[in-house]
Design an enzyme around this catalytic site. Structure first.
Site, PDB file in Angstrom:
ATOM      1  N   SER A  50      16.783  -1.881  -6.791  1.00  0.00           N
ATOM      2  CA  SER A  50      15.746  -0.984  -7.271  1.00  0.00           C
ATOM      3  C   SER A  50      14.440  -1.773  -7.346  1.00  0.00           C
ATOM      4  O   SER A  50      14.450  -2.974  -7.591  1.00  0.00           O
ATOM      5  CB  SER A  50      16.115  -0.422  -8.644  1.00  0.00           C
ATOM      6  OG  SER A  50      16.273  -1.467  -9.571  1.00  0.00           O
ATOM      7  N   HIS A  51      13.370  -1.094  -7.105  1.00  0.00           N
ATOM      8  CA  HIS A  51      12.057  -1.732  -7.124  1.00  0.00           C
ATOM      9  C   HIS A  51      11.259  -1.120  -8.276  1.00  0.00           C
ATOM     10  O   HIS A  51      10.789  -0.001  -8.167  1.00  0.00           O
ATOM     11  CB  HIS A  51      11.321  -1.503  -5.803  1.00  0.00           C
ATOM     12  CG  HIS A  51      12.068  -2.017  -4.620  1.00  0.00           C
ATOM     13  ND1 HIS A  51      12.136  -3.353  -4.315  1.00  0.00           N
ATOM     14  CD2 HIS A  51      12.784  -1.382  -3.669  1.00  0.00           C
ATOM     15  CE1 HIS A  51      12.853  -3.517  -3.219  1.00  0.00           C
ATOM     16  NE2 HIS A  51      13.262  -2.332  -2.810  1.00  0.00           N
ATOM     17  N   GLN A  52      11.148  -1.855  -9.357  1.00  0.00           N
ATOM     18  CA  GLN A  52      10.428  -1.338 -10.503  1.00  0.00           C
ATOM     19  C   GLN A  52       8.927  -1.342 -10.210  1.00  0.00           C
ATOM     20  O   GLN A  52       8.400  -2.260  -9.606  1.00  0.00           O
ATOM     21  CB  GLN A  52      10.706  -2.166 -11.761  1.00  0.00           C
ATOM     22  CG  GLN A  52      12.073  -1.911 -12.349  1.00  0.00           C
ATOM     23  CD  GLN A  52      13.196  -2.518 -11.545  1.00  0.00           C
ATOM     24  OE1 GLN A  52      13.035  -3.554 -10.939  1.00  0.00           O
ATOM     25  NE2 GLN A  52      14.343  -1.880 -11.530  1.00  0.00           N
ATOM     26  N   HIS A  53       8.253  -0.304 -10.687  1.00  0.00           N
ATOM     27  CA  HIS A  53       6.813  -0.163 -10.502  1.00  0.00           C
ATOM     28  C   HIS A  53       6.186   0.319 -11.802  1.00  0.00           C
ATOM     29  O   HIS A  53       6.858   0.909 -12.643  1.00  0.00           O
ATOM     30  CB  HIS A  53       6.504   0.889  -9.423  1.00  0.00           C
ATOM     31  CG  HIS A  53       6.856   0.483  -8.052  1.00  0.00           C
ATOM     32  ND1 HIS A  53       8.143   0.539  -7.571  1.00  0.00           N
ATOM     33  CD2 HIS A  53       6.102   0.005  -7.046  1.00  0.00           C
ATOM     34  CE1 HIS A  53       8.157   0.127  -6.315  1.00  0.00           C
ATOM     35  NE2 HIS A  53       6.934  -0.207  -5.977  1.00  0.00           N
ATOM     36  N   PRO A  95       8.953  -1.461  -0.732  1.00  0.00           N
ATOM     37  CA  PRO A  95       7.582  -1.854  -1.031  1.00  0.00           C
ATOM     38  C   PRO A  95       7.255  -3.322  -0.769  1.00  0.00           C
ATOM     39  O   PRO A  95       6.149  -3.768  -1.054  1.00  0.00           O
ATOM     40  CB  PRO A  95       7.476  -1.561  -2.533  1.00  0.00           C
ATOM     41  CG  PRO A  95       8.848  -1.881  -3.026  1.00  0.00           C
ATOM     42  CD  PRO A  95       9.776  -1.377  -1.935  1.00  0.00           C
TER      43      PRO A  95
END
Length: 120
Positions: A50-53, A95
């Protein structure tokens, strides 16, 4: 010519954090009314992640953002954030290249500022 070999061995805490996120996500889905939630816990790191933003949102107003347009903290003069945090939401694709491009942009500005300061 030798080729680099990169081996990833996750720490048990990496897997524990993944299980924690899965549990919290399931709780959110259930609270939102989901009738069937299936938790799938990883037993190894597969490359999916997962790519936290958005944890250090970028913007012009210190009341609604943590960083300015140059990814410098509004309240800490020499703190720059160049991970996924400045972006308010994730994109439809990985991303990584966007994060790398932004980090390069910020690094160039930091270097240019240091060069100017050393000449003055």
């Amino acid at each position: 010519m030798p080729v680099a070999r990169i081996t990833l061995t996750p720490h048990e805490n990496d897997l524990a954090m993944g299980r924690f996120l899965i549990d919290r996500s399931a709780e959110i889905l259930e609270a939102a009314g989901a009738t069937s939630v299936q938790k799938v816990y990883p037993d190894r790191i597969t490359g999916n992640c997962s790519h936290q933003h958005g944890t250090t949102r970028m913007g012009d107003d210190p009341a609604t953002s943590v960083l300015d347009r140059g990814c410098r903290a509004h309240t800490v003069s020499n703190l720059f954030v160049v991970d996924g945090g400045p972006f308010p939401t994730g994109t439809g694709a990985n991303p990584t290249l966007t994060i790398m491009a932004n980090a390069w942009r910020v690094a160039e500005r930091i270097a240019a500022g240091r060069d100017a300061a050393s000449r003055g």
